[in-house]
Design a protein around this motif. Structure first.
Motif, PDB file in Angstrom:
ATOM      1  N   UNK A   1       0.822  -1.235  -0.080  1.00 58.68           N
ATOM      2  CA  UNK A   1      -0.074   0.079   0.041  1.00 58.68           C
ATOM      3  C   UNK A   1       1.022   1.262  -0.101  1.00 58.68           C
ATOM      4  N   UNK A   2       0.318   2.450  -0.871  1.00 59.32           N
ATOM      5  CA  UNK A   2       1.183   3.559  -0.926  1.00 59.32           C
ATOM      6  C   UNK A   2       1.043   4.134   0.664  1.00 59.32           C
ATOM      7  N   UNK A   3       2.273   4.960   1.034  1.00 56.81           N
ATOM      8  CA  UNK A   3       2.494   5.458   2.161  1.00 56.81           C
ATOM      9  C   UNK A   3       1.919   7.111   2.011  1.00 56.81           C
ATOM     10  N   UNK A   4       2.618   7.571   0.954  1.00 57.38           N
ATOM     11  CA  UNK A   4       2.274   9.041   0.504  1.00 57.38           C
ATOM     12  C   UNK A   4       2.269   9.124  -0.960  1.00 57.38           C
ATOM     13  N   UNK A   5       0.826   9.728  -1.268  1.00 52.25           N
ATOM     14  CA  UNK A   5       0.768  10.217  -2.717  1.00 52.25           C
ATOM     15  C   UNK A   5       0.961  11.686  -2.677  1.00 52.25           C
ATOM     16  N   UNK A   6       1.097  12.068  -4.065  1.00 55.78           N
ATOM     17  CA  UNK A   6       1.465  13.303  -4.286  1.00 55.78           C
ATOM     18  C   UNK A   6       0.244  13.951  -4.985  1.00 55.78           C
ATOM     19  N   UNK A   7      -0.014  15.314  -4.561  1.00 52.80           N
ATOM     20  CA  UNK A   7      -1.077  16.026  -5.501  1.00 52.80           C
ATOM     21  C   UNK A   7      -0.646  17.564  -5.825  1.00 52.80           C
ATOM     22  N   UNK A   8      -0.922  17.668  -7.187  1.00 52.28           N
ATOM     23  CA  UNK A   8      -0.553  18.956  -7.608  1.00 52.28           C
ATOM     24  C   UNK A   8      -2.044  19.499  -7.768  1.00 52.28           C
ATOM     25  N   UNK A   9      -2.447  20.777  -7.339  1.00 44.51           N
ATOM     26  CA  UNK A   9      -3.676  21.186  -7.344  1.00 44.51           C
ATOM     27  C   UNK A   9      -3.667  22.319  -8.330  1.00 44.51           C
TER      28      UNK A   9
END
Length: 195
Positions: A1-9
């Motif tokens: 499972x992913x621990x950290x995902x990134x988001x560009x707003x």
């Protein structure tokens, strides 16, 4: 499972800027690409949260997943964007960057990631006495509070911070140049590349 995902707003309308900020350029790269590349070394997956009118354009320019806010809260700003990503992933943390900080660096993101502490709900930059709610990580346990705020029509990021355990990361944790956190709100803010 992913621990950290990134988001560009990148869901804003860029009214003051006069054209989509995500597609302004600095040193030959779109602003949104600069944010994505700053995030990429620190996260397991990347999402671009797009304004509906720009989804197809983003999909032509990136292989990262491009999504829109969930319909119920579309147009309710960054809070809706972060909530939308949390609904799509099981990751513990969602690390957020706005698309209009073209001086952001991967090293800055890595330093912030190193400050993540599961005793907190939110880890955000607060350099130069400026709280940056769109530069940092949100634990998935904040999703219920986000939903409550969105249901109430309160989409202010500060409302969420008031209800969460927040770690404010500043110069005591690591030194950074002020330009890294500079938002570009109009083409006059910086000599950005033409398109």
């Amino acid at each position: 499972m992913e621990r950290i995902v990134g988001v560009v707003l990148a869901g804003g309308e860029s009214r003051r800027f006069g054209r989509p900020k995500a597609f302004a350029k600095r040193k030959g790269m779109y602003f949104f690409q600069i944010a994505a590349e700053a995030l990429r070394p620190a996260v397991q997956k990347l999402y671009i949260v797009s304004h509906p009118s720009l989804v197809l354009r983003f999909r032509k320019e990136t292989n990262d997943e491009v999504i829109m806010d969930v319909e119920a809260y579309r147009g309710q700003g960054p809070l809706a964007g972060i909530y939308t990503v949390m609904k799509r992933t099981e990751a513990d943390w969602v690390f957020v960057l706005p698309c209009d900080m073209p001086y952001m660096k991967a090293s800055t993101v890595q330093k912030l990631v190193s400050c993540i502490d599961d005793a907190f709900d939110v880890i955000i930059a607060a350099h130069f006495d400026r709280i940056q709610p769109l530069v940092g990580a949100y634990h998935r346990r904040t999703i219920n509070e986000m939903e409550r705020l969105l249901e109430e029509g309160d989409n202010r990021m500060m409302s969420l911070l008031e209800r969460a355990r927040v770690r404010y990361v500043n110069e005591q944790h690591f030194q950074e140049e002020s330009t890294v956190f500079q938002n570009i709100n109009s083409p006059a803010d910086h000599s950005i590349d033409g398109e």
